[in-house]
Design a protein around this motif. Structure first.
Motif, PDB file in Angstrom:
ATOM      1  N   ILE A 196      -5.553  -5.412  -2.284  1.00 30.43           N
ATOM      2  CA  ILE A 196      -5.400  -4.942  -0.906  1.00 30.43           C
ATOM      3  C   ILE A 196      -6.781  -4.785  -0.288  1.00 30.43           C
ATOM      4  O   ILE A 196      -7.672  -4.165  -0.866  1.00 30.43           O
ATOM      5  N   GLY A 197      -6.956  -5.364   0.884  1.00 31.78           N
ATOM      6  CA  GLY A 197      -8.188  -5.221   1.643  1.00 31.78           C
ATOM      7  C   GLY A 197      -7.838  -4.729   3.045  1.00 31.78           C
ATOM      8  O   GLY A 197      -6.695  -4.367   3.318  1.00 31.78           O
ATOM      9  N   TYR A 198      -8.813  -4.754   3.922  1.00 34.56           N
ATOM     10  CA  TYR A 198      -8.626  -4.256   5.288  1.00 34.56           C
ATOM     11  C   TYR A 198      -9.188  -5.273   6.263  1.00 34.56           C
ATOM     12  O   TYR A 198     -10.306  -5.762   6.089  1.00 34.56           O
ATOM     13  N   HIS A 221       0.838  -1.201   0.000  1.00 30.61           N
ATOM     14  CA  HIS A 221       0.000   0.000   0.000  1.00 30.61           C
ATOM     15  C   HIS A 221       0.879   1.259   0.000  1.00 30.61           C
ATOM     16  O   HIS A 221       0.648   2.184  -0.777  1.00 30.61           O
ATOM     17  N   GLU A 222       1.880   1.283   0.855  1.00 33.92           N
ATOM     18  CA  GLU A 222       2.760   2.452   0.938  1.00 33.92           C
ATOM     19  C   GLU A 222       3.587   2.605  -0.345  1.00 33.92           C
ATOM     20  O   GLU A 222       3.822   3.723  -0.803  1.00 33.92           O
ATOM     21  N   LEU A 223       4.000   1.500  -0.937  1.00 27.70           N
ATOM     22  CA  LEU A 223       4.677   1.545  -2.231  1.00 27.70           C
ATOM     23  C   LEU A 223       3.737   2.122  -3.290  1.00 27.70           C
ATOM     24  O   LEU A 223       4.166   2.880  -4.161  1.00 27.70           O
ATOM     25  N   GLY A 224       2.445   1.799  -3.188  1.00 29.49           N
ATOM     26  CA  GLY A 224       1.451   2.382  -4.084  1.00 29.49           C
ATOM     27  C   GLY A 224       1.437   3.893  -3.981  1.00 29.49           C
ATOM     28  O   GLY A 224       1.392   4.598  -4.994  1.00 29.49           O
ATOM     29  N   ARG A 250     -11.620  -0.787   1.711  1.00 26.20           N
ATOM     30  CA  ARG A 250     -11.357   0.331   2.626  1.00 26.20           C
ATOM     31  C   ARG A 250     -12.607   1.200   2.717  1.00 26.20           C
ATOM     32  O   ARG A 250     -13.098   1.697   1.713  1.00 26.20           O
ATOM     33  N   PRO A 251     -13.113   1.408   3.927  1.00 26.10           N
ATOM     34  CA  PRO A 251     -14.282   2.294   4.054  1.00 26.10           C
ATOM     35  C   PRO A 251     -13.866   3.757   3.887  1.00 26.10           C
ATOM     36  O   PRO A 251     -12.755   4.136   4.232  1.00 26.10           O
ATOM     37  N   ILE A 275      -6.635  -2.694   9.202  1.00 20.34           N
ATOM     38  CA  ILE A 275      -5.311  -2.462   8.633  1.00 20.34           C
ATOM     39  C   ILE A 275      -5.190  -3.220   7.317  1.00 20.34           C
ATOM     40  O   ILE A 275      -5.914  -4.204   7.092  1.00 20.34           O
ATOM     41  N   GLN A 276      -4.291  -2.773   6.449  1.00 23.92           N
ATOM     42  CA  GLN A 276      -4.137  -3.414   5.146  1.00 23.92           C
ATOM     43  C   GLN A 276      -3.801  -4.900   5.297  1.00 23.92           C
ATOM     44  O   GLN A 276      -3.047  -5.292   6.185  1.00 23.92           O
ATOM     45  N   CYS A 277      -4.382  -5.680   4.388  1.00 16.09           N
ATOM     46  CA  CYS A 277      -4.119  -7.109   4.321  1.00 16.09           C
ATOM     47  C   CYS A 277      -4.452  -7.564   2.903  1.00 16.09           C
ATOM     48  O   CYS A 277      -4.943  -6.796   2.095  1.00 16.09           O
ATOM     49  N   PHE A 278      -4.145  -8.812   2.606  1.00 16.22           N
ATOM     50  CA  PHE A 278      -4.587  -9.396   1.349  1.00 16.22           C
ATOM     51  C   PHE A 278      -5.875 -10.145   1.672  1.00 16.22           C
ATOM     52  O   PHE A 278      -5.886 -11.044   2.490  1.00 16.22           O
TER      53      PHE A 278
END
Length: 96
Positions: A75-77, A9-12, A91-92, A83-86
């Protein structure tokens, strides 16, 4: 896996801000698409305009979408702190 999803996510975000307007957001459940240098001037301008007009939530959605494009994993939450996960949920809006 959670750490990898967070880093993706941060790389995104990094790819997004290092290349403003070069990613097209196709949707929250789809990977972003790279706008090639050879793209038409109209396509580049539209991508740039959309990039400049994003709100805070859209910036986060784009980071997930770019991470999806780069890793092939959505990426999901997850969990009580979302928190980010696969996997997980989308993301709301308003998540901080």
């Amino acid at each position: 896996e959670t750490l990898t999803a967070i880093l993706a996510h941060e790389l995104g975000h990094a790819c997004d801000f290092l290349n403003p307007g070069r990613w097209e957001f196709a949707g929250r459940d789809k990977p972003a698409k790279w706008v090639p240098e050879a793209a038409s001037a109209d396509r580049k301008k539209a991508a740039q305009r959309r990039w400049l007009n994003r709100d805070d939530d859209e910036i986060e959605f784009w980071a997930d979408s770019i991470a999806y494009a780069l890793t092939g994993k959505k990426i999901g939450y997850c969990g009580p702190c979302l928190i980010q996960c696969f996997g997980g949920v989308e993301r709301p809006r308003g998540l901080r």
